[in-house]
Motif scaffolding. Structure first.
Motif, mmCIF file in Angstrom:
data_model
loop_
_atom_site.group_PDB
_atom_site.id
_atom_site.type_symbol
_atom_site.label_atom_id
_atom_site.label_comp_id
_atom_site.label_asym_id
_atom_site.label_seq_id
_atom_site.Cartn_x
_atom_site.Cartn_y
_atom_site.Cartn_z
ATOM 1 N N MET A 19 0.910 -1.223 -0.283
ATOM 2 C CA MET A 19 0.162 -0.030 0.092
ATOM 3 C C MET A 19 0.484 1.128 -0.438
ATOM 4 S SD MET A 19 -0.969 2.326 2.412
ATOM 5 C CE MET A 19 -1.290 2.001 4.066
ATOM 6 N N ILE A 24 2.953 1.619 -3.763
ATOM 7 C CA ILE A 24 1.069 2.026 -4.604
ATOM 8 C C ILE A 24 0.356 3.474 -4.605
ATOM 9 C CG2 ILE A 24 -0.932 1.936 -5.568
ATOM 10 C CD1 ILE A 24 -0.449 -1.490 -4.650
ATOM 11 N N ARG A 25 0.671 4.152 -3.137
ATOM 12 C CA ARG A 25 0.393 5.568 -2.579
ATOM 13 C C ARG A 25 0.873 6.097 -2.839
ATOM 14 N NH1 ARG A 25 -2.487 6.295 2.856
ATOM 15 N NH2 ARG A 25 -3.700 8.255 2.803
ATOM 16 N N TRP A 65 -4.888 4.603 -3.244
ATOM 17 C CA TRP A 65 -3.791 3.442 -4.142
ATOM 18 C C TRP A 65 -5.019 2.113 -3.985
ATOM 19 C CZ3 TRP A 65 -3.616 -1.597 -1.993
ATOM 20 C CH2 TRP A 65 -4.612 -1.730 -0.366
ATOM 21 N N ARG A 116 -9.302 5.762 -7.374
ATOM 22 C CA ARG A 116 -8.623 7.175 -7.771
ATOM 23 C C ARG A 116 -9.400 7.799 -7.316
ATOM 24 N NH1 ARG A 116 -4.648 3.311 -8.119
ATOM 25 N NH2 ARG A 116 -3.149 3.184 -9.039
#
Length: 172
Positions: A77, A80-81, A100, A103
């Motif tokens: 996470m 990706i975030r 994440w 969107r």
């Protein structure tokens, strides 16, 4: 065939992504935050598994799946975030992108800005981070830019305050 009387021609506009990433310190902050939350969940599941008598054997698989999901959340996470979260403040708008899994992109014209707030919890202070919240005259709610470097957050708040003070519209 003629286009006369068909109305105005609408051209599709391409929306560019906001210019700035959040602070790189957001990654360890999000990782520690997720670790704290997920550890509480995993401990609760394990304690329940141990304390409840005569638990069916398949529940061990469920406990292991919860633990694996928690590990994946803590590892994946934050990265990706960080790649997704972006922000930008211009003289005309506040633009953010976050999420994440899903969107969300938000754009608020400066003329709609009502208040600008900053927040820095204890864990955020430890990582030198702050978040800003821009409240607008919108039913969609405020726009939040999470995990800016604390100095950058102060500069953005000061800039937004100066821009909105110079704007003649009434933010309604």
């Amino acid at each position: 065939m003629s286009d006369e009387g068909a109305g105005p021609v609408v051209h599709a506009a391409v929306l560019r992504e906001p210019a700035h990433r959040v602070s790189p310190q957001a990654v360890p902050f999000w990782r520690v935050s997720a670790l704290i939350g997920d550890a509480v969940l995993v401990v609760a599941v394990v304690v329940a598994y141990v304390l409840i008598p005569d638990v069916p054997g398949w529940t061990l698989v469920l406990v292991l799946l919860v633990a694996a999901a928690a590990i994946a959340h803590v590892v994946l996470m934050p990265q990706i975030r960080y790649r997704v979260h972006r922000w930008e403040v211009t003289d005309t708008a506040v633009h953010t992108r976050s999420g994440w899994i899903g969107r969300e992109t938000r754009i608020a014209p400066i003329s709609r800005v009502q208040t600008v707030d900053s927040r820095q919890g204890a864990l955020m202070r430890l990582f030198g981070l702050a978040s800003i919240t821009v409240t607008t005259a919108s039913a969609a709610g405020p726009i939040t830019v999470d995990c800016l470097d604390a100095d950058t957050a102060r500069e953005v708040v000061a800039r937004l305050t100066a821009i909105t003070a110079a704007t003649e519209d009434d933010a309604t």
